[in-house]
Enzyme design. Structure first.
Site, short mmCIF file in Angstrom:
data_model
loop_
_atom_site.label_atom_id
_atom_site.label_comp_id
_atom_site.label_asym_id
_atom_site.label_seq_id
_atom_site.Cartn_x
_atom_site.Cartn_y
_atom_site.Cartn_z
N GLN A 54 -1.35 -10.95 -0.61
CA GLN A 54 -0.02 -10.56 -0.18
C GLN A 54 0.89 -11.74 0.12
O GLN A 54 2.12 -11.59 0.20
CB GLN A 54 -0.11 -9.69 1.07
CG GLN A 54 -0.57 -10.44 2.32
CD GLN A 54 -0.79 -9.53 3.50
OE1 GLN A 54 -1.77 -8.77 3.54
NE2 GLN A 54 0.12 -9.60 4.46
N CYS A 60 1.09 -5.92 3.84
CA CYS A 60 -0.28 -5.39 3.70
C CYS A 60 -0.29 -3.90 3.46
O CYS A 60 -1.14 -3.37 2.72
CB CYS A 60 -1.08 -5.73 4.95
SG CYS A 60 -0.29 -5.17 6.49
N HIS A 216 -2.06 -4.43 10.78
CA HIS A 216 -2.56 -4.80 9.44
C HIS A 216 -3.16 -3.57 8.78
O HIS A 216 -4.00 -2.88 9.37
CB HIS A 216 -3.61 -5.90 9.56
CG HIS A 216 -4.00 -6.51 8.25
ND1 HIS A 216 -3.09 -6.94 7.32
CD2 HIS A 216 -5.24 -6.77 7.71
CE1 HIS A 216 -3.72 -7.45 6.28
NE2 HIS A 216 -5.02 -7.35 6.48
#
Length: 272
Positions: A54, A60, A216
């Protein structure tokens, strides 16, 4: 990088998993772990796409979404040749669905965006640049009839049913849908003791597990029990390249909502 630099450049802003609702599912009544395989790894089936990177963008959530959709398309069409899909389109175009590009979002909202936008581009036609850009998706384009051919218009996948959201905190349901449907998009809080993970089952005493703590999003691709410690775990695909962790993957302790891993789990409904 320092933890502060890493958090700013790689992680997304904390997301509110309680904002995900609708089309919620628990495991069916009467189904317990004895009905499911004791070990599962979708990589062994050849439907998990390669680990991506990424970069310095809190995107993410787009890699979790795309990796999940690529896998479910491969399962639906019974082929490993599922198209590689566009993270950048989600970064640029999904803001109306409570996402913020490089500042974060949730896969459940991304699946809803794909449903209402009439599709997601191929990575070939809408490549990733790790920055926020102006949306360049052609919403009037007609989806390709063959999902495995790149589209000049960029439409390579659809999610007619939007997002299927697993009941918050229900890791038994996560195991059930991993075993019966395919990989599942999950999210958790990256704490200071996670960056240097290299092997084994990750378990933390410093991370938080609240519904507003996750920063995340990743992809659950399997589960099992560690033979040495007897600790149950989820096998997770990350988006920090193959050089991180165990060739881009990690294991995290299961059935303790470790770092909030059970708070906002979802997968795409391709069969509506």
């Amino acid at each position: 990088m320092t933890d502060e630099e890493f958090n700013k450049l790689v992680l997304m802003d904390p997301q509110d998993c309680s904002a995900t609702n609708g089309n919620e599912r628990s495991a069916p009544e009467g189904v317990d772990d004895s009905h499911l395989p004791s070990h599962l790894d979708w990589r062994e089936k050849g439907i998990v796409s390669e680990v991506k990177n990424q970069g310095h963008c809190g995107s993410c959530w787009t890699f979790s979404t795309v990796g999940c959709l690529e896998a479910h398309m491969a399962i639906k069409y019974d082929t490993w040749r599922a198209p590689r899909l566009s993270e950048q389109q989600l970064v640029d175009c999904a803001q109306a669905f409570d996402t913020a590009g490089c500042n974060g979002g949730l896969p459940s909202h991304a699946f809803e965006y794909i449903k209402h936008s009439r599709g997601l581009s191929s990575e070939f036609s809408y490549p990733y640049h790790a920055v926020d850009q102006e949306c360049a998706f052609n919403k009037s384009a007609t989806p390709e009839t063959n999902p495995f051919l790149p589209s000049s218009a960029g439409v390579a996948a659809e999610v007619p049913g939007g997002s299927v959201n697993i009941t918050k905190g229900d890791e038994h349901a996560l195991k059930y849908y991993l075993a019966t449907e395919g990989p599942v998009s999950v999210a958790f809080q990256v704490a200071s003791d996670f960056r240097d993970y290299a092997s084994g089952v990750y378990s933390s005493n410093v991370c938080k597990n609240g519904a507003t703590d996750v920063n995340h999003a990743v992809l659950a691709v399997g589960y099992g029990v560690d033979p040495d410690t007897q600790m149950p775990y989820w096998t997770i695909k990350n988006s920090w390249d193959y050089s991180w962790g165990n060739e881009g993957f990690f294991k995290i302790e299961a059935f303790k909502n470790m770092c909030g891993i059970a708070n906002c789990n979802s997968f795409p409904d391709l069969y509506a």
